[in-house]
Design a protein around this motif. Structure first.
Motif, short mmCIF file in Angstrom:
data_model
loop_
_atom_site.label_atom_id
_atom_site.label_comp_id
_atom_site.label_asym_id
_atom_site.label_seq_id
_atom_site.Cartn_x
_atom_site.Cartn_y
_atom_site.Cartn_z
N GLU A 196 0.87 -1.16 0.13
CA GLU A 196 -0.19 0.02 -0.09
C GLU A 196 0.91 1.33 0.23
OE1 GLU A 196 -3.79 0.45 2.53
OE2 GLU A 196 -3.88 -1.58 1.55
N GLU B 152 -5.82 -5.32 -0.42
CA GLU B 152 -5.99 -6.26 0.55
C GLU B 152 -6.44 -5.93 1.77
OE1 GLU B 152 -2.07 -8.37 1.60
OE2 GLU B 152 -2.07 -9.40 -0.47
N ARG B 153 -7.42 -6.51 2.53
CA ARG B 153 -7.83 -6.62 3.86
C ARG B 153 -8.04 -8.06 4.48
NH1 ARG B 153 -6.03 -2.13 3.44
NH2 ARG B 153 -6.53 -0.36 4.14
N ASN B 154 -7.70 -7.96 5.49
CA ASN B 154 -8.27 -9.20 6.33
C ASN B 154 -9.66 -9.72 5.87
OD1 ASN B 154 -9.41 -11.14 8.20
ND2 ASN B 154 -7.60 -10.76 9.45
N HIS C 17 -14.89 -8.18 8.03
CA HIS C 17 -13.69 -7.75 8.30
C HIS C 17 -12.86 -6.81 7.21
CE1 HIS C 17 -12.40 -10.81 11.68
NE2 HIS C 17 -13.72 -11.10 11.16
N GLN D 218 -13.43 -4.25 5.47
CA GLN D 218 -14.08 -2.91 5.06
C GLN D 218 -12.99 -2.15 5.12
OE1 GLN D 218 -17.64 -1.83 7.20
NE2 GLN D 218 -17.75 -3.87 8.25
N GLN E 219 -16.38 0.39 1.54
CA GLN E 219 -16.06 -0.52 0.41
C GLN E 219 -15.73 -1.68 1.32
OE1 GLN E 219 -15.96 0.33 -2.73
NE2 GLN E 219 -15.90 2.72 -2.23
N PHE E 220 -16.46 -2.97 0.69
CA PHE E 220 -16.04 -4.19 1.08
C PHE E 220 -14.97 -4.85 0.15
CE2 PHE E 220 -20.22 -4.00 3.32
CZ PHE E 220 -19.96 -4.75 4.57
#
Ligand code: FAD
Ligand code: SF4
Ligand code: SF4
Ligand code: SF4
Lengths: 88, 276, 370, 435, 262
Positions: free
Chosen positions: B210, B235-237, B247, B249, B253-254
């Motif tokens: 990022e 990328e997110r959990n 998780h 978000q 956004q999802f």
């Protein structure tokens, strides 16, 4: 007894080292008694003399120094610092 | 239907890309499932390792290949380590595809700038492959890829091949080079100066750490590229990939369903804020 | 909607009628010094003659002089504990000779009848419906339970200091989302319920009760009761331009101020009737050939919630976690699902151990001292 | 090691060698002309200073803090501490709450005794190093033992919240008492446990017991109506009959140089606490069923062979199951989980019967409800001297054994007493010194 | 872990009550199955057999309180491929760590008539303050289900699934009513590590933090709440000084209150 075992251990060490050095007489022993070893110099001498009977360290002069620092890693032990031998 | 339940899949091939990265070629065990499976470049699957857990991994294979599904995986923790312990012929769980795809339709007729860092090159593979297959529908293609150290570079052969294709440029860069390194040295963002493009005609597809993307986006904007022409893969959990677990978000956004590929325009107000 | 009236004693016939139809009756009952939702057999297990007082961080039961059954506000439990339970097995996998066989957990086919659901809680169910049922993929487990549920709503006759449904336009009057609705009326020696049907299922059940047409005076009394309740509510959350308020104040210094007070204990998310977040856990035994995947309630207040490899928790400060919670509740939820994530039930205010009050935090963000 | 040259023929040798004793618990035996001169059981369990840090704590914290003295019998510590506090404040817990306290103690007896019988003592008799290895040959027996232990744990969990360091015991009663319905859940397991206890007794009766009898002074609580748990006078088979308050007038704790565990003596002499003492002194308080079971294997009061303590333990498990069943069946919910306590300055004393014997607590509470002084005498320190004496006598006849066998035998003998430092009995290091 | 033979399990004890290792024996239903997957090579509470190391999995109970302990733990570390600390003693020094706040000499004399015989270090400290630890399982005592999870995770070569959020999360997942809100009973649940299953609230008492600090405890904010409920600074010092007194977060807050009180 706790002490007896310690003394045994010490005397064995002394005998084996003096043997290595081809000596049969130890004249002086310097030890440091840990702050938590629960032993005073007198105490030590008394016990040591008992176990030394009949060994090469029988008549050795004992110099026992009482340590004060209870945080020392060896505070509970008895440290054999050095000893003097008579070379044969 | 229980969308949270994986289907068994078999490891057909396991290729080591570098010290801690493998590419797995997978096929669903059930014929039926394999036949109906379709995906778009940029989408991801959830890979399940028996008894350990499930992780999101992007598809890197050519979407036209209906036989096999390729995933390039970097071994970092629990699940990826468990996956790394598997061998050809072993089974794992697979469900997908999930998420948004690269804007390949929107990019038609445009120049395309693919800017990636580290393992970020994996998620962009599908897009590059797609453009290669439909080369004439796109303008100039510039692939800018940076790695920390030469040993991090994967797919080297592919990059070099693509570089030889007309109207296609490939620039590779390493932050710290060694004697074997024949490409550029420095941050990937500096590669932007190397390519010539028409800021009004180009569409940027970006994927990588990022921090790298934050800088790269700034550079792009400076060069006159519009916010709505920049796309990022994020990328997110992730636990469910269906928008039920909450998780992933990032603001509204999802990442699992609105992303992972998002238009910068949509997130520009929060992208630079810490800990959103 | 036509209104009917039934006698207090008829309530047990309602229980029986529901049971006869295969429903498990769940309703408010006294437990551990609070009014919680649990399986009940008869109206005697309702909190007869009980009421409550609630404030930020405090809940106390209070005895009433009458035998009212529903004269209290919402308690610590949200109905989600039945429709979106805290622990849910999702599937099981067996390993045989190297092959994996996945077996889906069947959705719970239990048919619940919820007694005494408040307007705000019905609104909360509608919010969760949007989360779980409005997308292309529907939540397999929630869907079945939700569709099988029979809802007996009740109009609120008593509000507490933490209620603010009026601000969120979710109550206190029941408007939709119920199969039957009740309004409890106690006058002199008479203890009756006004009853309305909200669905076909509701009408069918009504036919098994002995009821009267509601008299105009009774209807008027019911109307008045609800208006009174409305008037008791003095907590207020200003929702005008609420999205902009949040989107422009990500870096507001007030977040630091809340972080000083917030325990990051997650109570607010656990008691919230709309919070839906979960995590998963793989549970296996020593045999090594069998594993299960369980879903458990999670919260954006936990560190693991936002963990990604290499970066660690994306939201490591308490400040950022509280900000996520409130921003999601009141602002981003609207982008995602077209409605607020808050229904004004006040649970997160009452059950926050340190009494953090979101309405006051919003006011502070707006620069208003309360 | 460095060597220094000395001018004369004398040399100094630099050593820096640290002498020390190895091991955590040692059995030291001193022989003179192959005759035993001295036997010492040294325990190096580091001291944890509970009595010291109880000072300045609120009286209400005592049950939680003292539980942490021993994870194997936390209920015993909780029972002694709450009774001592109640004694200080002049209140007494009665009725259902008293019954529940007996019930949770039953749980601990069942749990702790089964652990000892099956996991520690039986393997000694049958020649296995542990129950897990014993299970290879006798899986059903070990499972029976584990099942029995589990029932004990179920009782503790239900009443106490969890099996180790329960959280529900409180000065004045409990934090929360179970409903009748909740308690009834225990009935089927208890019925089964009663069967298993009886089987245990008959199984253990077949063991080979060394022929070893001694004249001991047995000390235990004695209650007018019941087999003792929480109350009673302290009596012995040699005429002692005192109230709990008088404990310290008769019993003195002594520190010995060689061990971290204190020794407790009765008027300067060793004495015996635990199951065998309870059994010998309170046999007639057992229910007829239990008495009959004892008779059926010829187990009668006047027992002097400590190796047979395993039989007494089995019998006490049976008794605890019986007692638990009785309590559960007759349980009537109390109106309140706790009686009213008004804390005041004063002294409180209590003795209860821990699985392994008498457990004495004394507290001084000051006007701020804080503990000013605490004294705790656990059963293990009371039996310490008797254990040494037993070993002394046993060794007289066993010196011909090779060292490893000798060690096993000694461990077995130590385990007769189920000392709280139960692991200490698994790490006996034999130290024989011949003069 | 070697493929050919069953991995070796060792259980070690330092200053402690034995309760945490007892948890393993309390796994009545799983014990025999565990013994099939792991060879019990050193577990003095359960077996007289002592098989030499190295060990694949070492469970360490108890805190370091003597100089001998210090040496022993080093040796254990060298012998252990994966070392897990179990319980409050091993993870934070345990209740014995109360001595860390006072003079040990004075403590010894309260217990022993001749304190000079007693060998002891001035402090009681966690295992991790002396050697590298692979995993810490908190709790006084640990939860046996969590212990099984740790063992399973080891066998399956993954991280144990042990959430580090607050007791409140477990309390609410179990449908319990908050005792602090519903009856004004002071509770440490919000700053305490989950794992126990919120037993205290379930029995109508406040959590007393036997599982130690949770991942991000706001002890200051909770202290203020306790004060509103009537706790004095003195009470707060005591409350944070129990079974995890030397855990960093609890240590800091108890010292804070102690200073303020003076
Ligand atoms: C849309 C998407 C696509 C991805 N594509 C790839 C890819 O093609 N190749 C690749 O190597 N990696 C990819 N990742 C990252 C990959 O999912 C993580 O490296 C992986 O989840 C780490 O899991 P672990 O159990 O090995 O690590 P641990 O550190 O043990 O993580 C524990 C758990 O945290 C969660 N988690 C940790 N890191 C991440 C993460 N970065 N994203 C989501 N969840 C995380 C997971 O649930 C994981 O099981 C992708 C991530 C996302 C969100
Ligand atoms: S507020 Fe937090 S826990 Fe609640 S739904 Fe939103 S992200 Fe999930
Ligand atoms: S707002 Fe209150 S309930 Fe929510 S996490 Fe913070 S302290 Fe806990
Ligand atoms: S004190 Fe807290 S952590 Fe310990 S058992 Fe009670 S609720 Fe759990």
């Amino acid at each position: 007894m706790h002490e007896a075992h310690l003394m045994k251990d010490l005397i064995n060490k002394i005998i084996s080292i003096s043997k290595e050095n081809a000596s049969c007489k130890v004249t002086k022993i310097k030890v440091k008694l840990g702050a938590l070893s629960h032993m005073t110099p007198e105490h030590f001498k008394e016990h040591f003399d008992q176990v030394a009977v009949g060994t090469c360290a029988q008549d050795a002069v004992i110099e026992a120094q009482q340590a004060q620092d209870i945080h020392d890693a060896n505070a509970q032990g008895i440290l054999l610092e050095s000893f003097e031998i008579e070379e044969s | 239907m229980n969308h949270l339940m994986p289907h068994p899949a078999e490891i057909i091939e396991k290729r080591q890309e570098n010290e801690n990265t493998y590419t797995f070629r997978l096929r669903f065990c059930e014929e039926e499932v394999q036949r109906h499976y379709r995906f778009l470049p940029g989408q991801f699957n959830m890979l399940y390792a028996f008894g350990v857990g499930e992780v999101p991994i992007t598809l890197v294979s050519d979407p036209m290949d209906t036989e096999f599904l390729d995933h390039t995986i970097r071994i970092v923790g629990n699940v990826t380590q468990a996956l790394a312990r598997l061998h050809v012929g072993d089974k794992l769980g697979l469900r997908g595809p999930f998420g948004s795809a690269w804007p390949l339709d929107k990019a038609q007729g445009h120049d395309v700038l693919v800017l990636t860092g580290g393992l970020g090159c994996a998620p962009s593979m599908g897009a590059i492959r797609y453009i290669m297959r439909h080369r004439s529908s796109y303008g100039k293609l510039a692939i800018l890829h940076g790695v920390k150290a030469p040993s991090d570079l994967i797919y080297q052969k592919k990059f070099l091949e693509w570089g030889k294709i007309p109207n296609t440029e490939v620039f590779l860069s390493a932050d710290q080079a060694d004697r074997t390194w024949k490409h550029k040295v420095g941050l990937v963002t500096h590669l932007l100066d190397q390519v010539n493009f028409d800021a009004g005609r180009v569409l940027v597809m970006m994927c990588g750490p990022e921090i790298m993307m934050r800088f790269a986006v700034k550079e792009c904007l400076v060069k006159g590229i519009q916010a709505d022409a920049i796309y990022l893969a994020l990328e997110r959990n992730m636990k469910c990939a269906l928008g039920f677990c909450g998780h992933c978000q990032l603001g509204p956004q999802f990442i699992c369903k609105d992303g992972p590929v998002l238009c910068y325009d949509k997130i520009k107000n929060i992208f630079d804020i810490k800990e959103v | 909607m036509t209104a009917f009236s039934i006698d207090r004693s008829e309530l047990d016939s309602l229980f029986q009628a529901l049971k006869k139809r295969g429903y498990e009756v769940v309703g408010p009952t006294l437990q551990d010094q609070a009014i919680v939702y649990d399986y009940i057999e008869s109206s005697a297990e309702l909190p007869v003659g009980m009421s409550d007082e609630q404030e930020a961080g405090s809940y106390r039961l209070k005895k009433r002089s009458d035998g009212a059954l529903f004269a209290y506000a919402v308690g610590p439990h949200a109905w989600k504990k039945f429709l979106h339970p805290s622990h849910q097995r999702l599937w099981t996998v067996k390993k045989q000779k190297g092959d994996l066989q996945f077996i889906s957990e069947k959705p719970n086919s239990i048919r619940y009848a919820f007694i005494g659901v408040r307007a705000c809680d019905i609104a909360a169910m509608q919010v969760q419906d949007k989360v779980f049922l409005s997308g292309t993929e529907k939540n397999y487990f929630y869907k079945e339970l939700r569709e099988n549920t029979f809802i007996v709503g009740v109009n609120c006759s008593h509000a507490v200091s933490t209620c603010f449904c009026t601000s969120m336009q979710t109550g206190p009057k029941l408007l939709s989302g119920f199969d039957l609705s009740l309004t409890e009326l106690i006058e002199n020696e008479r203890h009756i319920f006004l009853l309305k049907c909200g669905s076909k299922k509701g009408e069918e059940v009504l036919q098994e009760l002995s009821y009267d047409q509601a008299k105009p005076a009774e209807q008027e009394a019911a109307q008045k009761l609800i208006e009174n309740t409305s008037q008791q509510i003095n907590k207020n959350l200003d929702v005008s331009n609420i999205q902009e308020l949040f989107y422009q104040n990500y870096e507001h210094s007030h977040w630091e101020d809340v972080a000083e007070r917030c325990l990051s204990c997650a109570n607010c998310t656990m008691v919230c009737p709309t919070c839906f977040c979960t995590t998963v856990e793989d549970v296996s035994d020593l045999s090594g050939d069998h594993s299960e995947r369980w879903q458990k309630w999670d919260s954006c207040f936990s560190l693991d919630f936002s963990y990604t490899h290499g970066t660690g928790p994306r939201r490591s400060s308490i400040k950022s976690r509280y900000r996520q919670w409130l921003t999601h509740k009141l602002a981003t939820w609207i982008d995602q699902f077209g409605s607020s994530g808050c229904v004004g039930c006040g649970r997160c205010i009452t059950w926050c151990p340190v009494g953090i009050d979101l309405t006051q935090e919003v006011a502070a963000l707006r620069g208003i001292q309360k | 090691m460095k060597k220094k040259k000395n001018k004369k023929k004398v040399r100094t040798i630099q050593v820096d060698y640290l002498a020390r004793v190895e091991g955590e618990a040692t059995l030291y035996i001193q022989l003179e002309d192959e005759k035993i001169r001295e036997v010492k059981l040294k325990i190096f369990e580091p001291p944890r200073f509970f009595e010291a840090f109880l000072r300045g704590r609120n009286f209400a914290e005592a049950p939680d803090i003292t539980a942490r003295i021993c994870g194997i019998c936390p209920v015993a510590y909780q029972m002694s501490s709450v009774h001592a506090m109640e004694n200080a404040f002049g209140v007494q817990v009665e009725g259902a709450l008293r019954d529940l306290r007996r019930l949770i103690y039953c749980g601990e007896w069942i749990e702790s005794h089964s652990l000892h019988i099956y996991m520690l003592h039986a393997p000694d008799f049958l020649g296995y190093p542990d129950a897990v290895r014993m299970a290879k040959d006798h899986p059903e027996i070990v499972k029976r033992g584990l099942g029995l232990k589990k029932v004990g744990n179920e009782i503790i969990s239900l009443l106490g919240g969890r099996e180790i360091h329960p959280i529900n015991v409180k000065v004045g009663g409990f934090y929360r008492t179970p409903t009748r319905k909740e308690l009834q859940v225990l009935l089927p397991s208890l019925e089964k446990a009663r069967e298993a206890a009886l089987e245990t007794l008959h199984w253990a009766a077949q063991f080979d017991f060394p022929d070893f009898e001694q004249d001991y002074e047995f000390v235990a609580l004695s209650h007018t109506e019941e087999y003792p748990f929480n109350e009673g006078r302290i009596i012995s088979n040699r005429g002692l009959d005192i109230s709990v308050e008088e404990f310290e007038d008769y019993f003195q704790e002594q520190q010995v140089e060689y061990s971290n565990a204190l020794h407790c003596l009765l008027r300067g002499k060793p004495y015996f606490v635990g199951p065998m003492a309870r059994f010998n002194l309170n046999f007639e308080k057992f229910s007829p069923v239990v008495q009959q079971a004892a008779n059926s294997i010829g187990l009668l009061p006047g027992l002097k062979n400590p190796f047979k303590s395993i039989l007494v333990r089995s019998l006490e498990v049976l008794h605890a199951c019986e007692e638990a069943l009785r309590i559960v069946q007759n349980y009537q919910e109390a109106s309140s989980a706790t009686i009213k306590i008004s804390a005041s300055a004063g002294k409180g004393y209590a003795c209860t019967e821990a699985p392994r014997g008498l457990l004495y607590h004394r507290y001084h509470i000051n006007s701020q409800e804080l503990i000013e002084e605490a004294k705790i005498v656990p059963p293990t320190s009371q039996n310490q001297k008797i254990i040494e004496d037993d070993l002394f006598k046993l060794l007289e006849h066993s010196l011909h054994l090779e060292e490893e066998k000798l060690q096993e035998y000694c461990e077995h003998a130590v385990r007769n007493y189920d000392p709280c430092i139960s692991c200490a009995t698994h790490f006996l290091k034999l130290q024989v010194e011949r003069k | 872990m070697s493929h050919s033979s069953t991995p070796k399990l060792a259980v070690w004890k330092f200053a402690s009550c034995d309760g945490c290792q007892l948890s393993l024996l309390d796994c009545e239903d799983e014990l025999l199955a565990i013994s099939e997957k792991l060879e019990i090579a050193h577990f003095l509470e359960a077996s007289r057999l002592q098989i030499a190391g190295p060990y694949d999995l070492s469970l360490v109970e108890g805190s370091i309180t003597t100089a001998q302990d210090l040496e022993k733990i080093q040796k254990i570390r060298q012998q252990s491929k994966y070392l897990v600390c179990i319980g409050a003693c091993a993870t934070s020094g345990g209740i014995q760590a109360l001595r860390n706040f006072q003079d040990v000499k004075e403590f010894s004399s309260a217990v022993y008539a001749k304190p000079h015989y007693i060998e002891t270090l001035k402090t009681s400290t966690s295992i991790a303050s002396h050697v590298l630890v692979d995993f810490e399982l908190q709790g006084c005592p640990i939860n046996k289900k969590q212990l099984i999870e740790v063992i399973l995770a080891f066998l399956q070569q993954r991280q144990p699934n042990i959430p580090s959020y607050s007791v409140c999360v477990e309390c609410k997942q179990a449908g319990k009513v908050c005792v602090m809100v519903a009856s004004g009973t002071p509770c440490l649940g919000p700053v305490t590590h989950a794992g126990c299953g919120a037993v205290c609230p379930a029995y109508h008492r406040g959590c007393y933090a036997c599982y130690g600090p949770m991942e991000s405890p706001n002890t200051q904010a909770l202290s203020r709440r306790w004060q509103d409920l009537g706790a004095s600074r003195k009470d707060l010092v005591r409350v944070f000084r129990t079974f995890n007194a030397y855990a960093n977060d609890f240590h800091k807050i108890s010292e804070f209150h102690e200073k303020k009180e003076k």
